[in-house]
Motif scaffolding. Structure first.
Motif, PDB file in Angstrom:
ATOM      1  N   CYS A  82     117.889  -1.913  53.650  1.00 29.45           N
ATOM      2  CA  CYS A  82     117.936  -0.505  54.035  1.00 29.45           C
ATOM      3  C   CYS A  82     119.279  -0.236  54.693  1.00 29.45           C
ATOM      4  O   CYS A  82     119.998  -1.173  55.062  1.00 29.45           O
ATOM      5  N   PHE A 104     119.298   4.797  57.716  1.00 29.47           N
ATOM      6  CA  PHE A 104     117.850   4.877  57.524  1.00 29.47           C
ATOM      7  C   PHE A 104     117.125   4.586  58.842  1.00 29.47           C
ATOM      8  O   PHE A 104     116.160   5.267  59.207  1.00 29.47           O
ATOM      9  N   ASP A 116     117.887   7.477  61.482  1.00 27.92           N
ATOM     10  CA  ASP A 116     117.182   8.728  61.189  1.00 27.92           C
ATOM     11  C   ASP A 116     115.741   8.684  61.674  1.00 27.92           C
ATOM     12  O   ASP A 116     115.195   9.703  62.142  1.00 27.92           O
ATOM     13  N   ARG A 117     115.122   7.538  61.571  1.00 26.04           N
ATOM     14  CA  ARG A 117     113.709   7.439  61.935  1.00 26.04           C
ATOM     15  C   ARG A 117     113.491   7.216  63.426  1.00 26.04           C
ATOM     16  O   ARG A 117     112.460   7.614  63.965  1.00 26.04           O
TER      17      ARG A 117
END
Length: 682
Positions: free
Chosen positions: A303, A307, A310-311
């Motif tokens: 990933c 990624f 953002d989470r």
């Protein structure tokens, strides 16, 4: 699952300046929940730690130390994980004792064994005894204690056999046959259901229930001189099935059924050998047997750093991400796309998952979770949600009405009943149900929880029987699923509502249902059972519950035979109906009916009802005579007589006796056509 660990034991693998309470607070925020830490002895502390069921890798002293070594630096403490420091090289003697292991790949992942001679059986040294007993494990002797010590310290269960009790020195894994018997080391005899992983010797006798519990015929005792230290990593599904069927729950099976890392097997057996040499003067008497039938494959996840950010919602230093994952045992590699500068968007994170996490870290979001929890959820800034809002769950309306029903029944004097979805054969036979038509559980915990119920009636009758001596009047209700079989598909889980009262309470429960319908904004009807009578109810006191002409349930008094089967002292009246039919039709829109401007004329009539015309038929026919007949109610009955109350109302004018007289005659005639006779004259 909770484990208890002494602080002194934890620090054999954890070098830190954090105090016990500081370790507790730090772990609780970013890792395993430390329920409490309390003084133990003169200068030690005991941690009580709750481990989530998916984290079998933390169910050991070393596993907790590995977590603490990564978490503590986030709170400003120094922390370093110490190596296990176990010798990996063993000297095999020239003359060895024979041992043969036979297994199959579908039964075991890895089996390891070492024969040891010259075992001096006795008490364990105090440092082992204190650590085990603090962990809630009773110290027995130095040979048995080593297996428990290794399991608690390393996290992989192990077992020890008396070498001389194994006929032919053969350990053969196989599946048990239905009806085979065995006696466990605690002296209890079990009949195996078949399909269980067992170990036999050359005589065919079962000498172990691997991964669960040893047997009495191979257990170590005071006469033991030679032992087999044994590590087995087996099919988790089969072990759990056997454990639950037989009702044998041990720490070993709790770990094994959660799929312990087979790579830990070698560490565990080497630690056990080391301890036996140290505290039992045992000597190595064979080669190290290692049958590795199912080696775990490397698992990697890819990933971008973006990624992850953002989470989590925060900007992260690349070094923090890689350092965190490395400390937890992962092997991360962070690279940037060719020709681009190093940033979150262009960087790609390739992570090799450690073998002890392959079952719970499988997708990129799992990597995010590992980074986020070490970063600390308490450090993530609070922000208002942006973007498109999630749509309402259609089930929310159903839950609303289910709660509405429960609240209404509670206020009307009913007590909510909770029973298991599983019922016994005996309970089904009490109501005359055929167990073969019910779904049967393959691995029931007990014979009392064997079949999935298709009705709530047996369960609530049993509850009434259990409580009948506690109160003069019982009013129960239950809302729960029943399970109706479907061919080549999962069962239909139908939400069902049942009401039950002691005594002849048909009219009371009928009134409760009508009031419930008003609460839900729907009209429920009660109609006689015209065709096949329900065998659970009295033939003369039962009726269908309807909505819009469709049958959605039944109401009636329980048949005398069923009442006797449950040893119930009083009659029982029950209503059972499809709860989904109620909640799906319910609505919050109330219909307003203004108060009439003109007063009604109310009259009572008494009819002889020798033909036992159903009440619903009388009311239905009576209301159809004329539009000014506002309502027809049964207000009393005695023997063959029934008393009707009729309300005449015209919304446009005052009614006179001359207006009502012809309608009255038509009403009486319509009722008498049903086979009834008016007492007196019109």
């Amino acid at each position: 699952m909770n484990i208890q660990i002494l602080d002194s034991w934890l620090r054999t693998f954890l070098d830190t300046n954090a105090k016990p309470k500081e370790i507790r607070d730090s772990l609780a925020l970013c890792g395993p929940s430390v329920e409490k830490v309390e003084k133990h002895g003169q200068d030690d502390w005991l941690y009580d730690i709750e481990i989530t069921t998916n984290r079998v890798d933390m169910m050991s002293v070393y596993g907790i130390a590995r977590e603490a070594a990564v978490i503590l630096p986030q709170f400003g403490f120094k922390a370093k994980l110490k190596n296990l420091d176990i010798k990996d090289k063993l000297t095999t003697p020239t003359k060895t004792l024979p041992l043969t292991i036979e297994t199959q790949a579908n039964l075991t992942h890895r089996v390891m064994a070492m024969v040891m001679d010259n075992v001096q059986l006795g008490k364990s040294p105090d440092w082992i005894k204190v650590r085990l007993e603090a962990a809630g494990i009773r110290s027995l002797n130095n040979v048995i204690d080593v297996t428990n010590y290794v399991m608690t310290e390393i996290g992989h269960p192990c077992h020890v056999f008396d070498y001389d009790k194994i006929k032919g020195h053969l350990l053969r894994f196989r599946l048990s046959k239905k009806g085979e018997h065995m006696v466990t080391l605690d002296g209890k005899e079990y009949e195996l259901p078949g399909g269980d992983i067992v170990i036999e010797d050359t005589s065919g006798e079962i000498i172990d229930l691997p991964g669960i519990m040893g047997t009495k015929n191979s257990v170590v005792n005071n006469e033991t001189k030679r032992i087999v230290l044994f590590i087995d990593n087996n099919n988790a599904k089969l072990m759990r099935q056997t454990s639950m069927t037989l009702g044998i729950r041990t720490v070993a099976v709790t770990l094994n059924e959660k799929r312990v890392d087979p790579q830990l097997g070698k560490t565990a057996i080497l630690r056990g050998i080391e301890l036996y040499q140290q505290i039992a003067q045992a000597k190595i008497a064979s080669k190290l047997h290692d049958v590795y039938t199912d080696k775990p494959k490397d698992q990697s996840i890819t990933c971008s750093l973006q990624f992850i950010e953002d989470r989590i919602g925060v900007k992260l230093e690349p070094n923090f991400v890689t350092k965190t994952l490395t400390g937890l045992g992962f092997k991360p590699t962070l690279k940037t796309e060719h020709g681009k500068s190093f940033n979150s968007v262009s960087s790609v994170l390739h992570t090799v998952v450690p073998t002890w996490r392959t079952h719970d870290v499988t997708i990129p979001e799992d990597i995010v979770e590992e980074v986020a929890r070490i970063y600390g959820y308490h450090n993530v800034p609070s922000r208002l949600v942006t973007g498109e809002f999630p749509q309402p769950n259609p089930q929310e309306s159903q839950f609303y009405w289910e709660d509405k029903i429960k609240q209404a029944l509670k206020h009307w004097g009913f007590y909510e009943n909770y029973t298991y979805s599983l019922v016994s054969q005996e309970l089904l036979e009490k109501v005359g149900a055929d167990p073969k038509k019910h779904l049967q559980i393959k691995n029931p915990l007990t014979v009392d929880w064997l079949y999935m119920r298709q009705s709530l009636i047996p369960s609530i009758l049993q509850s009434l029987a259990n409580n009948q001596d506690r109160a003069e009047r019982l009013q129960f209700f239950e809302m729960a699923n029943i399970y109706l079989p479907r061919q080549n598909d999962l069962p239909n889980e139908a939400m069902t509502l049942i009401l039950a009262q002691t005594g002849k309470k048909f009219l009371e429960i009928k009134g409760t249902l009508e009031a419930l319908g008003q609460e839900l904004g729907i009209e429920l009807g009660i109609k006689p059972v015209e065709k096949e009578k329900h065998p659970l109810f009295s033939p003369t006191i039962q009726a269908n519950i309807t909505r819009d002409g469709k049958v959605i349930g039944i109401i009636g008094q329980i048949a005398l035979k069923i009442q006797e089967n449950f040893a119930l002292k009083k009659e029982i009246t029950i209503a059972q109906l499809d709860c989904d039919a109620l909640t799906l039709a319910a609505n919050k829109n109330k219909k307003y009916t203004p108060i009439p401007k003109y007063p009604p004329i109310v009259e009572n009539y008494t009819f002889y009802n020798q033909n036992q015309v159903p009440a619903t038929k009388i009311i239905e026919v009576g209301k159809q005579v004329d539009s000014i007949i506002q309502s027809v109610n049964i207000i009393g009955f005695y023997q063959d007589k029934i008393n009707l109350e009729v309300m005449y109302l015209d919304k446009k004018k005052n009614l006179t006796d001359q207006d009502v007289a012809p309608i009255r005659r038509k009403f009486v005639a319509a009722i008498e056509e049903l086979g009834m006779k008016l007492e007196g004259e019109v």
